[in-house]
Write a protein that holds these residues in place. Structure first.
Motif, PDB file in Angstrom:
ATOM      1  N   SER A   1       0.852  -1.190   0.000  1.00  0.00           N
ATOM      2  CA  SER A   1       0.000   0.000   0.000  1.00  0.00           C
ATOM      3  C   SER A   1       0.886   1.238   0.000  1.00  0.00           C
ATOM      4  O   SER A   1       2.111   1.151   0.049  1.00  0.00           O
ATOM      5  N   LYS A   2       0.242   2.408  -0.079  1.00  0.00           N
ATOM      6  CA  LYS A   2       0.971   3.665  -0.148  1.00  0.00           C
ATOM      7  C   LYS A   2       0.609   4.554   1.044  1.00  0.00           C
ATOM      8  O   LYS A   2      -0.573   4.748   1.340  1.00  0.00           O
ATOM      9  N   ALA A   3       1.619   5.060   1.713  1.00  0.00           N
ATOM     10  CA  ALA A   3       1.419   6.053   2.777  1.00  0.00           C
ATOM     11  C   ALA A   3       1.609   7.432   2.146  1.00  0.00           C
ATOM     12  O   ALA A   3       2.620   7.677   1.480  1.00  0.00           O
ATOM     13  N   VAL A   4       0.624   8.314   2.321  1.00  0.00           N
ATOM     14  CA  VAL A   4       0.633   9.614   1.625  1.00  0.00           C
ATOM     15  C   VAL A   4       0.561  10.759   2.636  1.00  0.00           C
ATOM     16  O   VAL A   4      -0.252  10.730   3.563  1.00  0.00           O
ATOM     17  N   LEU A   5       1.418  11.751   2.447  1.00  0.00           N
ATOM     18  CA  LEU A   5       1.411  12.990   3.231  1.00  0.00           C
ATOM     19  C   LEU A   5       1.029  14.129   2.290  1.00  0.00           C
ATOM     20  O   LEU A   5       1.647  14.307   1.231  1.00  0.00           O
TER      21      LEU A   5
ATOM     22  N   VAL B   1      -6.423   8.064  -8.270  1.00  0.00           N
ATOM     23  CA  VAL B   1      -7.646   8.802  -7.949  1.00  0.00           C
ATOM     24  C   VAL B   1      -7.338   9.928  -6.967  1.00  0.00           C
ATOM     25  O   VAL B   1      -7.786  11.073  -7.135  1.00  0.00           O
ATOM     26  N   LEU B   2      -6.543   9.597  -5.938  1.00  0.00           N
ATOM     27  CA  LEU B   2      -6.164  10.600  -4.932  1.00  0.00           C
ATOM     28  C   LEU B   2      -5.383  11.749  -5.562  1.00  0.00           C
ATOM     29  O   LEU B   2      -5.692  12.934  -5.335  1.00  0.00           O
ATOM     30  N   ILE B   3      -4.378  11.413  -6.363  1.00  0.00           N
ATOM     31  CA  ILE B   3      -3.547  12.445  -6.999  1.00  0.00           C
ATOM     32  C   ILE B   3      -4.412  13.351  -7.875  1.00  0.00           C
ATOM     33  O   ILE B   3      -4.247  14.580  -7.889  1.00  0.00           O
ATOM     34  N   ASN B   4      -5.352  12.745  -8.594  1.00  0.00           N
ATOM     35  CA  ASN B   4      -6.201  13.502  -9.510  1.00  0.00           C
ATOM     36  C   ASN B   4      -7.057  14.544  -8.766  1.00  0.00           C
ATOM     37  O   ASN B   4      -7.090  15.725  -9.128  1.00  0.00           O
ATOM     38  N   PHE B   5      -7.736  14.098  -7.674  1.00  0.00           N
ATOM     39  CA  PHE B   5      -8.600  15.085  -7.019  1.00  0.00           C
ATOM     40  C   PHE B   5      -7.835  16.067  -6.132  1.00  0.00           C
ATOM     41  O   PHE B   5      -8.289  17.180  -5.892  1.00  0.00           O
TER      42      PHE B   5
ATOM     43  N   HIS C   1      -4.979  17.427  -7.080  1.00  0.00           N
ATOM     44  CA  HIS C   1      -4.585  18.431  -8.076  1.00  0.00           C
ATOM     45  C   HIS C   1      -5.772  19.291  -8.477  1.00  0.00           C
ATOM     46  O   HIS C   1      -5.647  20.509  -8.680  1.00  0.00           O
ATOM     47  N   GLU C   2      -6.932  18.665  -8.570  1.00  0.00           N
ATOM     48  CA  GLU C   2      -8.152  19.382  -8.936  1.00  0.00           C
ATOM     49  C   GLU C   2      -8.523  20.420  -7.867  1.00  0.00           C
ATOM     50  O   GLU C   2      -8.917  21.552  -8.172  1.00  0.00           O
ATOM     51  N   ILE C   3      -8.366  20.067  -6.599  1.00  0.00           N
ATOM     52  CA  ILE C   3      -8.715  20.966  -5.490  1.00  0.00           C
ATOM     53  C   ILE C   3      -7.655  22.040  -5.280  1.00  0.00           C
ATOM     54  O   ILE C   3      -7.962  23.220  -5.091  1.00  0.00           O
ATOM     55  N   ASP C   4      -6.372  21.614  -5.287  1.00  0.00           N
ATOM     56  CA  ASP C   4      -5.288  22.562  -4.999  1.00  0.00           C
ATOM     57  C   ASP C   4      -4.049  22.195  -5.827  1.00  0.00           C
ATOM     58  O   ASP C   4      -3.248  21.347  -5.418  1.00  0.00           O
ATOM     59  N   PRO C   5      -3.885  22.825  -6.996  1.00  0.00           N
ATOM     60  CA  PRO C   5      -2.721  22.525  -7.848  1.00  0.00           C
ATOM     61  C   PRO C   5      -1.379  22.829  -7.173  1.00  0.00           C
ATOM     62  O   PRO C   5      -0.341  22.330  -7.599  1.00  0.00           O
ATOM     63  N   LYS C   6      -1.405  23.640  -6.110  1.00  0.00           N
ATOM     64  CA  LYS C   6      -0.163  23.996  -5.408  1.00  0.00           C
ATOM     65  C   LYS C   6       0.118  23.081  -4.202  1.00  0.00           C
ATOM     66  O   LYS C   6       1.055  23.316  -3.447  1.00  0.00           O
TER      67      LYS C   6
ATOM     68  N   PHE D   1       1.369  20.048  -1.854  1.00  0.00           N
ATOM     69  CA  PHE D   1       2.627  19.287  -1.794  1.00  0.00           C
ATOM     70  C   PHE D   1       2.292  17.875  -1.316  1.00  0.00           C
ATOM     71  O   PHE D   1       1.704  17.704  -0.241  1.00  0.00           O
ATOM     72  N   VAL D   2       2.631  16.867  -2.135  1.00  0.00           N
ATOM     73  CA  VAL D   2       2.257  15.479  -1.839  1.00  0.00           C
ATOM     74  C   VAL D   2       3.509  14.609  -1.786  1.00  0.00           C
ATOM     75  O   VAL D   2       4.331  14.638  -2.708  1.00  0.00           O
ATOM     76  N   THR D   3       3.649  13.852  -0.711  1.00  0.00           N
ATOM     77  CA  THR D   3       4.738  12.875  -0.579  1.00  0.00           C
ATOM     78  C   THR D   3       4.130  11.478  -0.515  1.00  0.00           C
ATOM     79  O   THR D   3       3.220  11.232   0.279  1.00  0.00           O
ATOM     80  N   ILE D   4       4.652  10.565  -1.350  1.00  0.00           N
ATOM     81  CA  ILE D   4       4.126   9.200  -1.418  1.00  0.00           C
ATOM     82  C   ILE D   4       5.237   8.232  -1.018  1.00  0.00           C
ATOM     83  O   ILE D   4       6.351   8.289  -1.559  1.00  0.00           O
ATOM     84  N   VAL D   5       4.932   7.375  -0.061  1.00  0.00           N
ATOM     85  CA  VAL D   5       5.927   6.427   0.463  1.00  0.00           C
ATOM     86  C   VAL D   5       5.374   5.008   0.326  1.00  0.00           C
ATOM     87  O   VAL D   5       4.198   4.756   0.602  1.00  0.00           O
ATOM     88  N   ASP D   6       6.232   4.082  -0.110  1.00  0.00           N
ATOM     89  CA  ASP D   6       5.823   2.673  -0.163  1.00  0.00           C
ATOM     90  C   ASP D   6       5.686   2.130   1.248  1.00  0.00           C
ATOM     91  O   ASP D   6       6.603   2.249   2.067  1.00  0.00           O
ATOM     92  N   ALA D   7       4.552   1.524   1.539  1.00  0.00           N
ATOM     93  CA  ALA D   7       4.332   0.847   2.824  1.00  0.00           C
ATOM     94  C   ALA D   7       4.343  -0.650   2.545  1.00  0.00           C
ATOM     95  O   ALA D   7       3.435  -1.158   1.886  1.00  0.00           O
ATOM     96  N   SER D   8       5.380  -1.331   3.004  1.00  0.00           N
ATOM     97  CA  SER D   8       5.490  -2.762   2.695  1.00  0.00           C
ATOM     98  C   SER D   8       4.348  -3.561   3.301  1.00  0.00           C
ATOM     99  O   SER D   8       3.960  -4.609   2.786  1.00  0.00           O
ATOM    100  N   GLU D   9       3.780  -3.059   4.390  1.00  0.00           N
ATOM    101  CA  GLU D   9       2.655  -3.733   5.017  1.00  0.00           C
ATOM    102  C   GLU D   9       1.871  -2.737   5.864  1.00  0.00           C
ATOM    103  O   GLU D   9       2.446  -1.895   6.542  1.00  0.00           O
ATOM    104  N   THR D  10       0.536  -2.834   5.791  1.00  0.00           N
ATOM    105  CA  THR D  10      -0.330  -1.972   6.586  1.00  0.00           C
ATOM    106  C   THR D  10      -1.307  -2.841   7.356  1.00  0.00           C
ATOM    107  O   THR D  10      -2.005  -3.673   6.762  1.00  0.00           O
TER     108      THR D  10
END
Length: 327
Positions: A238-242, A291-295, A297-302, A304-313
């Motif tokens: 899964s992906k951990a997103v900030l 889907v997350l990245i798309n909306f 960007h749609e809400i706030d093009p400015k 800042f998004v960090t995506i981290v691989d989560a080996s297990e959740t």
């Protein structure tokens, strides 16, 4: 002396009685016990295929007791399974004497079933390479060695992963590394294990005088480690997103409504202007990420998004924490 011996025997007897009293036989989860031992048997069965059909015909020695057994087979024509158990059982005994009874019945089952399955395949399949030269069934085709070694590493890694999921060990070089680690405490156990396995790989080079053998053997060790970790952790990454955005409330609502995921607000402060920030932390599946990245960007093009691989959740919406703890 007699009195001391009697006291010693009495003490051991009392310790054994205490050990058996501590085991609550009524509350043992027999379903889990059967599952664990089933995984060990399945794991050793899969490993035996890797050793006999893929690894041994190429004279590869990817560390461990069965790396030594393969060398002994090709040099002295000893059976691999018999050599393996003749090396493994004394190591298990020595490990128990040096390190205490930490290996348990699960490791003993693995130590017995692996050579049994290897001996079975030696009788059924023999020692012929999977892909041989035309008209020479006992000589491996060099052009196929890479893919065969790769597949052998994957198969052994799957088997080892299933064994380690039950909290058992494979014995062999693990025990040697643990014994050395007791006296050389400044070197990590993982490093010692690599050193022990590499010594066995170099022994194969000395025995067969062929540099392709240690190179392919190290490849198998590397692939085995990767596959084993994947089997233990699971394949559902899964992906951990900030997300840092001034429109965090709009993003929060879309995460809750569209993805049906939760999250956490982390409180931060900008380094440039010291403005307070609300940071969204959420964990999603790989297929939900676009889907997350798309909306966002749609809400706030400015944003800042960090995506981290989560080996297990583990937790609600992912793998059950309770189920994982009981594995």
């Amino acid at each position: 002396v007699v009195q001391c011996g009697a006291r010693g025997k009495g003490t051991i007897k009392k310790q054994n009685m205490k050990l058996f009293k501590k085991i609550d036989w009524k509350n043992i989860d027999w379903k889990k016990v059967l599952k664990d031992y089933g995984l060990i048997v399945l794991g050793t069965f899969i490993m035996s295929i890797g050793y006999v059909i893929f690894v041994s015909p190429l004279k590869l020695a990817p560390g461990g007791v069965y790396g030594i057994a393969i060398i002994l087979h090709h040099v002295f024509n000893f059976p691999i399974g018999l050599s393996g158990i003749c090396l493994d059982l004394p190591l298990l005994l020595i490990g128990t004497l040096w390190l205490g009874p930490k290996f348990g019945a699960k490791t003993l089952v693995g130590v017995i079933t692996l050579p049994a399955f290897i001996s079975m395949w030696e009788g059924i399949y023999g020692y012929a390479p999977l892909i041989s030269l035309p008209g020479q069934p006992m000589i491996p085709d060099p052009s196929a060695n890479f893919i065969i070694a790769l597949c052998g590493g994957v198969i052994i890694g799957v088997g080892l992963g299933l064994i380690f999921k039950t909290r058992a060990t494979s014995g062999g070089s693990d025990i040697i590394a643990m014994i050395i680690g007791k006296y050389v405490k400044h070197i990590p156990l993982g490093t010692l294990l690599i050193m022990v396995d590499s010594t066995i790989v170099l022994a194969a080079l000395a025995a067969f005088k062929d540099w392709t053998i240690p190179l392919y053997s190290w490849l198998i060790i590397y692939v085995t480690g990767i596959v084993m970790d994947k089997v233990i952790a699971g394949f559902h990454s899964s992906k951990a997103v900030l997300i840092i955005s001034d429109k965090y409330e709009d993003i929060r609502l879309r995460i809750l409504d569209e993805l049906e995921r939760g999250g956490t607000y982390l409180h931060g402060e900008g380094m440039y202007n010291y403005n307070e920030k609300k940071i969204i932390f959420t964990t999603i599946s790989r297929k939900e990420l676009p889907v997350l990245i798309n909306f966002v960007h749609e809400i706030d093009p400015k944003a800042f998004v960090t995506i981290v691989d989560a080996s297990e959740t583990l937790g609600d919406g992912f793998t059950s924490l309770k189920e994982k703890a009981l594995q």
